[in-house]
Design a protein around this motif. Structure first.
Motif, mmCIF file in Angstrom:
data_model
loop_
_atom_site.group_PDB
_atom_site.id
_atom_site.type_symbol
_atom_site.label_atom_id
_atom_site.label_comp_id
_atom_site.label_asym_id
_atom_site.label_seq_id
_atom_site.Cartn_x
_atom_site.Cartn_y
_atom_site.Cartn_z
ATOM 1 N N GLY A 147 0.791 -1.225 0.000
ATOM 2 C CA GLY A 147 0.000 0.000 0.000
ATOM 3 C C GLY A 147 0.820 1.270 0.000
ATOM 4 O O GLY A 147 2.004 1.272 -0.353
ATOM 5 N N ALA A 148 0.174 2.341 0.408
ATOM 6 C CA ALA A 148 0.820 3.643 0.319
ATOM 7 C C ALA A 148 1.395 4.117 1.655
ATOM 8 O O ALA A 148 2.138 5.084 1.706
ATOM 9 C CB ALA A 148 -0.185 4.671 -0.199
ATOM 10 N N VAL A 150 3.980 3.867 4.247
ATOM 11 C CA VAL A 150 5.289 3.249 4.449
ATOM 12 C C VAL A 150 5.728 3.420 5.899
ATOM 13 O O VAL A 150 4.983 3.898 6.740
ATOM 14 C CB VAL A 150 6.315 3.839 3.458
ATOM 15 C CG1 VAL A 150 5.960 3.417 2.046
ATOM 16 C CG2 VAL A 150 6.369 5.346 3.572
ATOM 17 N N ASP A 151 6.983 3.005 6.184
ATOM 18 C CA ASP A 151 7.567 3.130 7.527
ATOM 19 C C ASP A 151 6.662 2.507 8.596
ATOM 20 O O ASP A 151 6.269 3.163 9.572
ATOM 21 C CB ASP A 151 7.867 4.604 7.859
ATOM 22 C CG ASP A 151 8.905 5.200 6.905
ATOM 23 O OD1 ASP A 151 9.857 4.479 6.547
ATOM 24 O OD2 ASP A 151 8.764 6.366 6.503
ATOM 25 N N ALA A 193 16.273 -2.880 11.498
ATOM 26 C CA ALA A 193 15.700 -2.746 12.841
ATOM 27 C C ALA A 193 14.260 -3.257 12.880
ATOM 28 O O ALA A 193 13.873 -3.993 13.797
ATOM 29 C CB ALA A 193 15.761 -1.280 13.272
ATOM 30 N N PHE A 232 7.017 -0.052 1.586
ATOM 31 C CA PHE A 232 8.020 0.414 0.625
ATOM 32 C C PHE A 232 8.658 -0.800 -0.054
ATOM 33 O O PHE A 232 8.756 -0.873 -1.284
ATOM 34 C CB PHE A 232 9.090 1.266 1.335
ATOM 35 C CG PHE A 232 10.018 2.002 0.412
ATOM 36 C CD1 PHE A 232 9.759 3.311 0.038
ATOM 37 C CD2 PHE A 232 11.151 1.385 -0.100
ATOM 38 C CE1 PHE A 232 10.606 3.997 -0.826
ATOM 39 C CE2 PHE A 232 12.009 2.056 -0.960
ATOM 40 C CZ PHE A 232 11.738 3.372 -1.317
ATOM 41 N N VAL A 233 9.052 -1.763 0.769
ATOM 42 C CA VAL A 233 9.665 -2.993 0.252
ATOM 43 C C VAL A 233 8.654 -3.773 -0.593
ATOM 44 O O VAL A 233 8.992 -4.284 -1.670
ATOM 45 C CB VAL A 233 10.206 -3.849 1.420
ATOM 46 C CG1 VAL A 233 10.611 -5.240 0.949
ATOM 47 C CG2 VAL A 233 11.395 -3.147 2.083
#
Lengths: 334, 334
Positions: A147-148, A150-151, A193, A232-233
């Motif tokens: 999706g949009a 991230v993090d 991490a 993101f990945v």
């Protein structure tokens, strides 16, 4: 006859709207008796398309939506300003529980934003992941999240693993789906991490079958049914899958046309080759569900065919029949 | 004759050691007059291999190293404990400036750790990235970073962009290499926190040609020469490239063998197809440099052929002749 499953189809979304979404919806209605379709879009255009077909008129209703959100529009602004777009109108039917599912080939960003702000998340779900099926040597695996947002945090990934597992078990019919986390090595101490923090949490989950890390190299072999990663990945994986496949196939075709001998050979291998390439085409594996929402939102490829849209509707029917939303609710303990 | 370029070859590293690294080194010596080779490894085994060949004896020296670091060993511990391994002995020659470059097909982890702790970074370089060339429709692009140090900071990525640019200009001969950052959309406002912070810094760099974001889908087309990303993402890209390629090719081969007609066709297309697949093979694109160190460290694939190792030696020669280390030093202003 059991209760009808009500699906809103975005008649204005995708490269070939309204022709293709309307045809997909009509085909679904003609094949399955227990689907009801709302076609959201410009009434006049939709009616013109519908006039081409025979279909059960008592199971279809047009819902007027005068605006269209274009792919290039910034999603948040579009959802806010275009209140009469097919996406906003369609997803509002879900929020009001007048429909069970929403299918769109339109702007991915707008469909995702609308899912979060209009349809809304199930209580306890921290994030709603987009989870497409990607082709593998053994069939298909669920890649969650693409999706949009991230993090992500470790708690998000744990929820993705649970929701993905419920989905694969109930929709793809995989018994005790194997869940893996994307990592840069197989050992537990490897990773960034986020992965290092998430790994032990996944090991503790009793309601999933966690098999550990998966390296990107091993994804296409299909050893994991649910592939968990941060968005993101996930985006990189999904798009590289398409990119490497497309480039490699175009190079192979070019090489086959490079001389007379090869051209002759190409004509002979073409039928078998075509079949194989089809199974490795991402867009052929149905729509990507946006999981963890109060209703099911399915994003189909912008260039999805009528058959793919029809299949997405069947996917919605099964989602409802299997009460996937209810099962997700059970697994996400608040 | 200009000064000799001195390259240490890890004679014990890789799946086919010592045969293949020794042959690669000998072939390089026979083709180029300005290379000097140190073969680091077990003297007796290396001598036995060398006995098979003719080569200029005044440009080759065996450096005894009694230990071997296995691929499965934890890298940090291995570098610390196996002081007499071919990797530690070889990289120590770089640190002492007795050699210019080190080539190994051995444990990637150990080669990377050794590069950092034994060879050491150029002053001002915050991180030494591993930067393999990946095949594209237009040739090859440098993917930087694919190393073991994940969770990079924006300043690291900026240095990767500069070092990668210097490398592609001087080693691959690309004038004003196009530099892009891996992202999940083409727009500047897209991305995770790291990409959003890095993007404006790259835009400000006057010594690189920054072309903006690149989506993973577009990497195989070859529109960027230097593809900047954090190592976790780089690893995913590199390994998925291999994985999708391998799975797709094996499926294509299987489909071609599925019936008599296809089998006949396959025999005809085989030569052209083989050539294409070769250009799309990651391991065929030479060794991956570990950039930003005081000497050049090149990691060749574990299954690298003698020809690939020979090419890595030529790469080392050019690196020295073009003074890439000096140029990197100029661009990394402390």
């Amino acid at each position: 006859m059991s209760e009808l499953v009500k699906v809103v189809v975005d008649a204005m979304g995708g490269d070939y709207a309204p022709e293709v979404p309307v045809k997909g919806a009509v085909d679904a209605l003609n094949e399955r008796k227990e689907i009801f379709v709302y076609l959201a879009g410009r009434k006049e255009m939709v009616e013109k398309e519908l006039a081409k077909y025979e279909y059960p008129k008592d199971r279809l209703e047009i819902v007027e939506a005068s605006e269209v959100i274009e792919t290039a529009e910034p999603p948040v602004a579009a959802i806010r300003s275009k209140k009469d777009s097919s996406i906003v109108v369609g997803q509002t039917l879900l929020r009001k529980q007048q429909a069970d599912a929403f299918v769109s080939s339109g702007s991915t960003g707008a469909v995702l934003v609308g899912g979060q702000v209009i349809v809304g998340r199930i209580k306890g779900v921290e994030r709603a992941p987009l989870a497409p099926l990607i082709p593998t040597a053994k069939g298909a695996s669920l890649l969650i999240d693409c999706g949009a947002n991230v993090d992500a945090r470790p708690s998000h990934l744990v929820q993705f693993a649970k929701m993905g597992s419920v989905y694969m078990e109930n929709i793809a019919g995989v018994k005790r789906p194997k869940v893996a986390i994307v990592n840069i090595g197989a050992e537990e101490e490897k990773g960034n991490a986020l992965v290092k923090e998430t790994f032990p949490l996944l090991k503790e989950c009793k309601d999933i079958q966690f098999i550990g890390s998966i390296e990107a190299r091993d994804i296409p072999a299909g050893d994991a049914d649910v592939i968990v990663c941060e968005a993101f990945v996930g985006n990189v994986i999904l798009k590289l899958y398409e990119g490497v496949g497309a480039t490699l196939i175009s190079q192979i075709k070019k090489s086959m046309m490079s001389n007379m001998r090869s051209k002759l050979g190409a004509a002979l291998v073409k039928p078998a080759l075509k079949e194989t390439l089809k199974t490795f085409d991402i867009s052929a594996h149905g729509g990507a569900p946006l999981l963890g929402l109060k209703g099911l939102v399915v994003k189909t490829h912008g260039s999805a065919s009528a058959e793919q849209i029809k299949n997405a509707l069947f996917q919605c029917e099964q989602f409802k029949r299997q009460d996937v939303t209810g099962k997700i609710r059970e697994h996400i303990v608040v």
